[in-house]
Design an enzyme around this catalytic site. Structure first.
Site, PDB file in Angstrom:
ATOM      1  N   GLY A  48       1.054  -1.269  -0.194  1.00 40.30           N
ATOM      2  CA  GLY A  48      -0.046   0.084   0.153  1.00 40.30           C
ATOM      3  C   GLY A  48       0.968   1.308   0.177  1.00 40.30           C
ATOM      4  O   GLY A  48       2.101   1.172   0.347  1.00 40.30           O
ATOM      5  N   GLN A  53       3.467   9.785   1.202  1.00 42.08           N
ATOM      6  CA  GLN A  53       4.807   9.249   1.013  1.00 42.08           C
ATOM      7  C   GLN A  53       5.712   9.507  -0.040  1.00 42.08           C
ATOM      8  O   GLN A  53       6.788   9.267   0.071  1.00 42.08           O
ATOM      9  CB  GLN A  53       4.683   7.405   1.359  1.00 42.08           C
ATOM     10  CG  GLN A  53       3.937   7.297   2.565  1.00 42.08           C
ATOM     11  CD  GLN A  53       3.782   5.624   2.630  1.00 42.08           C
ATOM     12  OE1 GLN A  53       2.627   5.178   2.196  1.00 42.08           O
ATOM     13  NE2 GLN A  53       4.547   4.953   3.085  1.00 42.08           N
ATOM     14  N   CYS A 101       6.765  -0.195   7.089  1.00 42.65           N
ATOM     15  CA  CYS A 101       6.158   0.984   6.191  1.00 42.65           C
ATOM     16  C   CYS A 101       7.607   1.484   5.689  1.00 42.65           C
ATOM     17  O   CYS A 101       8.658   1.412   5.937  1.00 42.65           O
ATOM     18  CB  CYS A 101       5.810   2.138   7.172  1.00 42.65           C
ATOM     19  SG  CYS A 101       5.302   3.644   6.626  1.00 42.65           S
ATOM     20  N   LEU A 102       7.208   1.792   4.248  1.00 42.75           N
ATOM     21  CA  LEU A 102       8.220   2.271   3.414  1.00 42.75           C
ATOM     22  C   LEU A 102       8.968   3.665   3.854  1.00 42.75           C
ATOM     23  O   LEU A 102      10.121   3.733   3.776  1.00 42.75           O
ATOM     24  CB  LEU A 102       7.753   2.672   1.875  1.00 42.75           C
ATOM     25  CG  LEU A 102       7.063   1.241   1.217  1.00 42.75           C
ATOM     26  CD1 LEU A 102       6.399   1.613   0.048  1.00 42.75           C
ATOM     27  CD2 LEU A 102       8.505   0.148   0.909  1.00 42.75           C
ATOM     28  N   HIS A 143      -3.384   1.467   7.784  1.00 38.80           N
ATOM     29  CA  HIS A 143      -2.160   2.026   7.639  1.00 38.80           C
ATOM     30  C   HIS A 143      -2.052   2.908   6.779  1.00 38.80           C
ATOM     31  O   HIS A 143      -1.283   4.243   7.296  1.00 38.80           O
ATOM     32  CB  HIS A 143      -1.181   0.772   7.541  1.00 38.80           C
ATOM     33  CG  HIS A 143       0.116   1.257   7.076  1.00 38.80           C
ATOM     34  ND1 HIS A 143       1.257   0.680   8.185  1.00 38.80           N
ATOM     35  CD2 HIS A 143       0.941   1.947   6.555  1.00 38.80           C
ATOM     36  CE1 HIS A 143       2.142   1.239   7.907  1.00 38.80           C
ATOM     37  NE2 HIS A 143       2.053   1.858   6.598  1.00 38.80           N
ATOM     38  N   GLU A 144      -2.556   3.051   5.496  1.00 40.38           N
ATOM     39  CA  GLU A 144      -2.411   4.125   4.632  1.00 40.38           C
ATOM     40  C   GLU A 144      -3.263   5.169   5.080  1.00 40.38           C
ATOM     41  O   GLU A 144      -3.086   6.305   4.970  1.00 40.38           O
ATOM     42  CB  GLU A 144      -2.770   3.408   3.122  1.00 40.38           C
ATOM     43  CG  GLU A 144      -1.815   2.276   2.880  1.00 40.38           C
ATOM     44  CD  GLU A 144      -0.508   2.671   2.831  1.00 40.38           C
ATOM     45  OE1 GLU A 144      -0.062   3.907   2.741  1.00 40.38           O
ATOM     46  OE2 GLU A 144       0.171   1.552   3.108  1.00 40.38           O
ATOM     47  N   HIS A 147      -1.532   7.785   7.194  1.00 40.60           N
ATOM     48  CA  HIS A 147      -0.871   8.747   6.309  1.00 40.60           C
ATOM     49  C   HIS A 147      -1.542   9.961   5.875  1.00 40.60           C
ATOM     50  O   HIS A 147      -0.916  10.970   5.823  1.00 40.60           O
ATOM     51  CB  HIS A 147      -0.038   7.743   5.290  1.00 40.60           C
ATOM     52  CG  HIS A 147       1.016   7.153   5.516  1.00 40.60           C
ATOM     53  ND1 HIS A 147       2.029   7.525   6.198  1.00 40.60           N
ATOM     54  CD2 HIS A 147       1.312   5.867   5.295  1.00 40.60           C
ATOM     55  CE1 HIS A 147       3.096   6.510   6.350  1.00 40.60           C
ATOM     56  NE2 HIS A 147       2.460   5.528   5.827  1.00 40.60           N
TER      57      HIS A 147
END
Length: 177
Positions: A48, A53, A101-102, A143-144, A147
């Site tokens: 995702g 991000q 997480c990226l 999670h997304e 952000h």
């Protein structure tokens, strides 16, 4: 595209801001952002990605679950683009599971999330949709979504003991599954 796409890392201001609603959904700009996000996801082995991000403070996210080296047990699904998403209902039950997480490379943490959620969003064609997400896909969405509201997953951790290095996670947790 030959340019390396930069992913915002923990500490970048864009990750702590509430993302702006997308007004002109069918614009070329939004199509370009979504293309860039899909390309970034494919290169990064993520499941995702949220626009903040990649340093774009807009309410756009992509859920793209597929098994890969970071998430070997991820279910396979088509890329799903969600614009201006909103959680309209949650299950009573939550469960804790591992997330990475990226934007926070090298770390994994056990995070409590709702098991099931109902979400409203708009498509790239500006259609209103409602969808139910369960289990791993619900976790990715939450999670997304964090952000988009200026949070990161480690904000939700109940104890620091639930945070480990990705190296230890891959060596111990994944090898046990």
């Amino acid at each position: 595209m030959s340019n390396e796409i930069q992913i915002a890392k923990l500490g970048e201001k864009v990750l702590r801001k509430k993302a702006k609603k997308v007004k002109d959904i069918k614009s070329e700009e939004i199509k370009n952002i979504v293309s860039l996000m899909i390309e970034t996801l494919k290169k990064s082995n993520g499941v995702g990605l949220a626009a903040p991000q990649i340093f774009i403070s807009k309410q756009i996210m992509i859920i793209s679950s597929k098994p890969n080296e970071r998430y070997p047990n991820a279910p396979l699904m088509e890329d799903l683009v969600l614009i201006n998403p909103k959680i309209i209902k949650t299950s009573k039950g939550k469960n804790k599971d591992w997330e990475g997480c990226l934007s926070i490379p090298g770390i994994r943490a056990k995070v409590p999330r709702y098991n099931k959620i109902v979400v409203k969003y708009k498509t790239l064609e500006n259609e209103k949709k409602t969808i139910v997400f369960k289990d791993f896909i619900a976790r990715i969405f939450q999670h997304e979504y964090d952000h988009l509201i200026g949070h990161v997953y480690i904000d939700r951790v109940e104890t620091n003991k639930d945070i480990i290095s990705e190296e230890v996670y891959l060596k111990t947790i994944i090898s046990q599954k």
